[in-house]
Design a protein around this motif. Structure first.
Motif, PDB file in Angstrom:
ATOM      1  N   MET A 227       0.855  -1.179   0.000  1.00  0.00           N
ATOM      2  CA  MET A 227       0.000   0.000   0.000  1.00  0.00           C
ATOM      3  C   MET A 227       0.899   1.240   0.000  1.00  0.00           C
ATOM      4  O   MET A 227       1.854   1.318   0.751  1.00  0.00           O
ATOM      5  CB  MET A 227      -0.900  -0.020   1.245  1.00  0.00           C
ATOM      6  CG  MET A 227      -1.841   1.166   1.307  1.00  0.00           C
ATOM      7  SD  MET A 227      -2.896   1.214   2.791  1.00  0.00           S
ATOM      8  CE  MET A 227      -4.004  -0.133   2.506  1.00  0.00           C
TER       9      MET A 227
ATOM     10  N   ASP B 259      -2.163   6.065  -0.046  1.00  0.00           N
ATOM     11  CA  ASP B 259      -3.302   5.202   0.286  1.00  0.00           C
ATOM     12  C   ASP B 259      -3.428   5.007   1.795  1.00  0.00           C
ATOM     13  O   ASP B 259      -4.522   5.012   2.341  1.00  0.00           O
ATOM     14  CB  ASP B 259      -3.182   3.846  -0.411  1.00  0.00           C
ATOM     15  CG  ASP B 259      -3.355   3.936  -1.914  1.00  0.00           C
ATOM     16  OD1 ASP B 259      -3.982   4.905  -2.386  1.00  0.00           O
ATOM     17  OD2 ASP B 259      -2.847   3.048  -2.620  1.00  0.00           O
ATOM     18  N   GLU B 260      -2.287   4.814   2.466  1.00  0.00           N
ATOM     19  CA  GLU B 260      -2.292   4.680   3.919  1.00  0.00           C
ATOM     20  C   GLU B 260      -2.855   5.947   4.574  1.00  0.00           C
ATOM     21  O   GLU B 260      -3.646   5.867   5.524  1.00  0.00           O
ATOM     22  CB  GLU B 260      -0.875   4.443   4.452  1.00  0.00           C
ATOM     23  CG  GLU B 260      -0.305   3.085   4.128  1.00  0.00           C
ATOM     24  CD  GLU B 260       1.151   2.978   4.585  1.00  0.00           C
ATOM     25  OE1 GLU B 260       1.569   3.701   5.509  1.00  0.00           O
ATOM     26  OE2 GLU B 260       1.876   2.161   4.001  1.00  0.00           O
TER      27      GLU B 260
ATOM     28  N   THR C  21      -6.690   6.220   4.124  1.00  0.00           N
ATOM     29  CA  THR C  21      -7.372   5.312   5.051  1.00  0.00           C
ATOM     30  C   THR C  21      -7.343   5.849   6.475  1.00  0.00           C
ATOM     31  O   THR C  21      -8.379   5.909   7.154  1.00  0.00           O
ATOM     32  CB  THR C  21      -6.723   3.910   4.996  1.00  0.00           C
ATOM     33  OG1 THR C  21      -6.843   3.406   3.667  1.00  0.00           O
ATOM     34  CG2 THR C  21      -7.396   2.954   5.967  1.00  0.00           C
TER      35      THR C  21
ATOM     36  N   ARG D 115      -9.288  11.644   0.106  1.00  0.00           N
ATOM     37  CA  ARG D 115      -9.093  10.925  -1.154  1.00  0.00           C
ATOM     38  C   ARG D 115      -7.739  11.327  -1.733  1.00  0.00           C
ATOM     39  O   ARG D 115      -7.233  12.409  -1.436  1.00  0.00           O
ATOM     40  CB  ARG D 115     -10.209  11.235  -2.141  1.00  0.00           C
ATOM     41  CG  ARG D 115     -10.244  12.694  -2.555  1.00  0.00           C
ATOM     42  CD  ARG D 115     -11.525  13.070  -3.285  1.00  0.00           C
ATOM     43  NE  ARG D 115     -11.587  14.491  -3.549  1.00  0.00           N
ATOM     44  CZ  ARG D 115     -11.899  15.433  -2.652  1.00  0.00           C
ATOM     45  NH1 ARG D 115     -12.166  15.097  -1.405  1.00  0.00           N
ATOM     46  NH2 ARG D 115     -11.945  16.703  -2.983  1.00  0.00           N
ATOM     47  N   ALA D 116      -7.186  10.469  -2.554  1.00  0.00           N
ATOM     48  CA  ALA D 116      -5.942  10.798  -3.256  1.00  0.00           C
ATOM     49  C   ALA D 116      -6.283  11.781  -4.358  1.00  0.00           C
ATOM     50  O   ALA D 116      -7.029  11.465  -5.274  1.00  0.00           O
ATOM     51  CB  ALA D 116      -5.308   9.534  -3.827  1.00  0.00           C
TER      52      ALA D 116
END
Length: 94
Positions: free
Chosen positions: A1, A5-6, A9, A41-42
């Motif tokens: 990941m 992304d980490e 989350t 969000r990315a």
């Protein structure tokens, strides 16, 4: 990941869609994360405040091992924009 992304989350777990404002986290060499009332969000979009740090610093802040204010005061985290939004976020991440 990936680090991005980490971060997405972790931020969604801590703040979710309850943040009133917009913040961009720039993780040096990795990418960017946006946080607003829709959650994290990315993405790399305009925001009221931009927080910039390396991946290790962001991990420590999100894990609760480093206070965001301490990171800023020691030069590990830079803040550009609305300081009020940054302070609100620091409270939400604690």
């Amino acid at each position: 990941m990936s680090v991005v992304d980490e971060a997405v989350t972790a931020i969604n777990e801590k703040v979710g869609g309850s943040f009133d404002g917009s913040v961009k986290f720039v993780i040096e060499g990795e990418g960017a994360v946006m946080l607003d009332d829709a959650g994290a969000r990315a993405a790399d979009e305009p925001a009221e405040v931009t927080l910039t740090a390396d991946a290790d610093t962001f991990r420590q802040i999100l894990d609760g091992d480093l206070n965001p204010t301490s990171a800023f005061m020691t030069g590990r985290l830079s803040i550009d924009g609305d300081m009020g939004q940054a302070m609100k976020l620091a409270g939400a991440l604690s």
